[in-house]
Design an enzyme around this catalytic site. Structure first.
Site, PDB file in Angstrom:
ATOM      1  NE  ARG A 231      77.221  38.420 -38.413  1.00 48.99           N
ATOM      2  CZ  ARG A 231      77.694  37.282 -37.975  1.00 48.99           C
ATOM      3  NH1 ARG A 231      79.061  37.505 -37.823  1.00 48.99           N
ATOM      4  NH2 ARG A 231      77.184  36.291 -37.692  1.00 48.99           N
ATOM      5  CG  HIS A 279      82.812  35.761 -41.408  1.00 45.02           C
ATOM      6  ND1 HIS A 279      81.649  36.770 -41.628  1.00 45.02           N
ATOM      7  CD2 HIS A 279      82.467  35.037 -40.384  1.00 45.02           C
ATOM      8  CE1 HIS A 279      80.884  36.622 -40.579  1.00 45.02           C
ATOM      9  NE2 HIS A 279      81.326  35.742 -39.635  1.00 45.02           N
TER      10      HIS A 279
HETATM   11  N1  NAP Z   1      83.874  36.310 -37.212  1.00 50.33           N
HETATM   12  C1  NAP Z   1      83.407  35.207 -36.757  1.00 50.33           C
HETATM   13  O1  NAP Z   1      83.894  34.328 -37.286  1.00 50.33           O
HETATM   14  C2  NAP Z   1      82.359  35.269 -35.696  1.00 50.33           C
HETATM   15  C3  NAP Z   1      82.001  33.905 -35.194  1.00 50.33           C
HETATM   16  C4  NAP Z   1      80.847  34.027 -34.086  1.00 50.33           C
HETATM   17  C5  NAP Z   1      80.471  35.217 -33.772  1.00 50.33           C
HETATM   18  N2  NAP Z   1      80.699  36.337 -34.334  1.00 50.33           N
HETATM   19  C6  NAP Z   1      80.142  37.383 -34.248  1.00 50.33           C
HETATM   20  O2  NAP Z   1      80.205  37.884 -32.577  1.00 50.33           O
HETATM   21  C7  NAP Z   1      79.036  38.201 -32.128  1.00 50.33           C
HETATM   22  C8  NAP Z   1      79.089  38.327 -30.679  1.00 50.33           C
HETATM   23  O3  NAP Z   1      78.533  36.832 -30.041  1.00 50.33           O
HETATM   24  P1  NAP Z   1      78.507  36.432 -28.836  1.00 50.33           P
HETATM   25  O4  NAP Z   1      78.104  35.153 -28.728  1.00 50.33           O
HETATM   26  O5  NAP Z   1      79.694  37.412 -27.694  1.00 50.33           O
HETATM   27  O6  NAP Z   1      77.125  37.256 -28.419  1.00 50.33           O
HETATM   28  P2  NAP Z   1      76.207  37.858 -27.086  1.00 50.33           P
HETATM   29  O7  NAP Z   1      76.637  36.782 -26.359  1.00 50.33           O
HETATM   30  O8  NAP Z   1      74.986  38.144 -27.713  1.00 50.33           O
HETATM   31  O9  NAP Z   1      77.006  39.082 -26.670  1.00 50.33           O
HETATM   32  C9  NAP Z   1      76.717  40.482 -27.158  1.00 50.33           C
HETATM   33  C10 NAP Z   1      77.492  41.517 -26.536  1.00 50.33           C
HETATM   34  O10 NAP Z   1      77.283  42.638 -27.256  1.00 50.33           O
HETATM   35  C11 NAP Z   1      76.559  43.745 -26.443  1.00 50.33           C
HETATM   36  N3  NAP Z   1      75.835  44.592 -27.020  1.00 50.33           N
HETATM   37  C12 NAP Z   1      74.591  44.243 -27.908  1.00 50.33           C
HETATM   38  N4  NAP Z   1      74.332  45.428 -28.536  1.00 50.33           N
HETATM   39  C13 NAP Z   1      75.233  46.308 -27.917  1.00 50.33           C
HETATM   40  C14 NAP Z   1      74.894  47.935 -27.899  1.00 50.33           C
HETATM   41  N5  NAP Z   1      73.888  48.524 -28.672  1.00 50.33           N
HETATM   42  N6  NAP Z   1      75.771  48.580 -27.189  1.00 50.33           N
HETATM   43  C15 NAP Z   1      76.517  48.023 -26.388  1.00 50.33           C
HETATM   44  N7  NAP Z   1      76.765  46.706 -26.266  1.00 50.33           N
HETATM   45  C16 NAP Z   1      75.869  45.816 -27.066  1.00 50.33           C
HETATM   46  C17 NAP Z   1      75.796  42.753 -25.203  1.00 50.33           C
HETATM   47  O11 NAP Z   1      75.592  43.797 -24.197  1.00 50.33           O
HETATM   48  P3  NAP Z   1      74.775  43.065 -22.964  1.00 50.33           P
HETATM   49  O12 NAP Z   1      75.978  42.102 -22.315  1.00 50.33           O
HETATM   50  O13 NAP Z   1      74.519  44.332 -22.002  1.00 50.33           O
HETATM   51  O14 NAP Z   1      73.591  42.417 -23.558  1.00 50.33           O
HETATM   52  C18 NAP Z   1      76.828  41.697 -24.913  1.00 50.33           C
HETATM   53  O15 NAP Z   1      78.074  41.828 -24.249  1.00 50.33           O
HETATM   54  C19 NAP Z   1      78.041  37.686 -32.917  1.00 50.33           C
HETATM   55  O16 NAP Z   1      76.782  38.111 -32.758  1.00 50.33           O
HETATM   56  C20 NAP Z   1      78.465  37.268 -34.377  1.00 50.33           C
HETATM   57  O17 NAP Z   1      77.944  38.695 -35.084  1.00 50.33           O
HETATM   58  C21 NAP Z   1      81.753  36.441 -35.422  1.00 50.33           C
END
Ligand code: NAP
Length: 316
Positions: A231, A279
């Site tokens: 993000r 994006h």
């Molecule tokens: N650009 C695009 O087209 C696009 C598309 C889809 C998604 N996204 C973005 O990608 C993000 C990630 O997606 P996801 O499905 O992989 O999410 P997810 O499964 O919820 O994973 C989030 C990861 O971030 C880690 N995390 C969160 N807060 C943290 C902190 N304060 N310090 C260290 N690590 C932290 C979590 O740690 P833990 O494992 O310890 O909980 C987890 O490993 C989404 O939230 C979205 O914003 C972007």
């Protein structure tokens, strides 16, 4: 048909795509579109949303579950009047695969000096540049969730040395991992930094001058590279521009921005060592989104627990 099974769809996606996907979706349920201000949403039970109308929750006071149209939920959690009901993230192989393609493409493009070759091509210059092997570069991925885990595995297959960082430490074969406390050690190893973090109060502005200055200097690419598809609110763009200008960073590949669309006067558009995508690293497949939401509604009605629930406390 019971009004209890009514689904509100409020997705600011391509209208034609949503219409086409709705043809085969939600059999046996009534589907209402919130974009029509005259539609009565008062009995709706579920909502599938992405950047919904601001008065959605007033118009639909009996919602029981919200389904996010994307993996990120920061904008949903920030909505005024958000009811205290479960929020389900969109998790699907199509989304995960697309993101990994984008991440691997960007890492390879830097390994194989694509930006430098494009610049040479514009100058009609025939000059071979150095060619490090993938194993000489360490790609550090911040965020080892659904998307990060798939990306680190695919980066590893391409031969990169891969390290990962997340709030709670993960065990992933062949990949060194760090938890929040290990950030300095993680950054000090990293030549190509990949951001796949959700936007939460803890991750807002995390990619700042201090973090960029702790990345490894003098690796096989000379200078570190920053890639972000999590993000835009997690990056401090003024710091990023400064780090690119003063040589702390050798390049950046950005899919997300503090403000989207990226304003026309942002210096990032014109910087030679920056690649901008709108994006678009991984778009949600609307058919898959509806299939997932439908399956979860069936689970919910059968008394089974919902999957991929957002934790309101951590914000993801
Ligand atoms: N650009 C695009 O087209 C696009 C598309 C889809 C998604 N996204 C973005 O990608 C993000 C990630 O997606 P996801 O499905 O992989 O999410 P997810 O499964 O919820 O994973 C989030 C990861 O971030 C880690 N995390 C969160 N807060 C943290 C902190 N304060 N310090 C260290 N690590 C932290 C979590 O740690 P833990 O494992 O310890 O909980 C987890 O490993 C989404 O939230 C979205 O914003 C972007």
């Amino acid at each position: 048909m019971s009004a209890k099974n009514t689904v509100v769809v409020d997705l600011k996606f391509e209208r034609r795509e949503v219409d086409a996907a709705l043809v085969d979706a939600f059999a046996g349920r009534t589907v209402l579109r919130a974009s029509d201000p005259d539609v009565d949403l008062s009995e709706a039970r579920y909502a599938v949303i992405w950047k919904p109308e601001p008065d959605l929750f007033q118009r639909a006071p009996k919602l029981e579950v919200l389904f996010s149209g994307g993996a990120g939920v920061d904008h949903i959690l920030a909505m005024p009047g958000l009811p205290d009901i479960p929020v389900v993230r969109f998790v699907d192989e199509s989304l995960t695969t697309r993101m990994s393609e984008w991440v691997v493409l960007q890492a390879l493009s830097h390994l194989r000096q694509v930006p430098a070759y494009l610049k040479q091509q514009r100058q009609r210059q025939w000059r071979e540049l150095s060619q490090p092997e993938a194993k000489e570069l360490t790609v550090g991925v911040m965020g080892l969730g659904v998307l990060g885990l798939d990306s680190v595995r695919k980066l590893k297959v391409m031969g990169f040395d891969v390290v990962g960082w997340s709030r709670s430490r993960k065990t992933i074969e062949g990949i060194e991992t760090f938890d929040s406390g290990g950030l300095d050690a993680f950054l000090g190893r990293t030549d190509i930094l990949v951001g796949l973090l959700p936007l939460t109060p803890d991750t807002r502005g995390i990619f700042d001058a201090s973090l960029f200055s702790r990345l490894r200097q003098g690796g096989a690419l000379g200078k570190p590279v920053f890639i972000n598809a999590g993000r835009g609110g997690s990056q401090v763009e003024a710091d990023l521009v400064a780090a690119l200008e003063n040589g702390i960073l050798g390049g950046a590949l950005l899919d997300v921005f503090e403000k989207e669309p990226l304003p026309a006067d942002s210096p990032l558009w014109a910087m030679e060592n920056v690649i901008v995508t709108p994006h678009a690293a991984s778009a949600s497949d609307v058919r898959a989104l509806f299939r997932n939401a439908e399956a979860q509604m069936d689970r919910y009605e059968a008394g089974e627990p919902l999957q991929h629930l957002v934790d309101r406390k951590t914000g993801y």
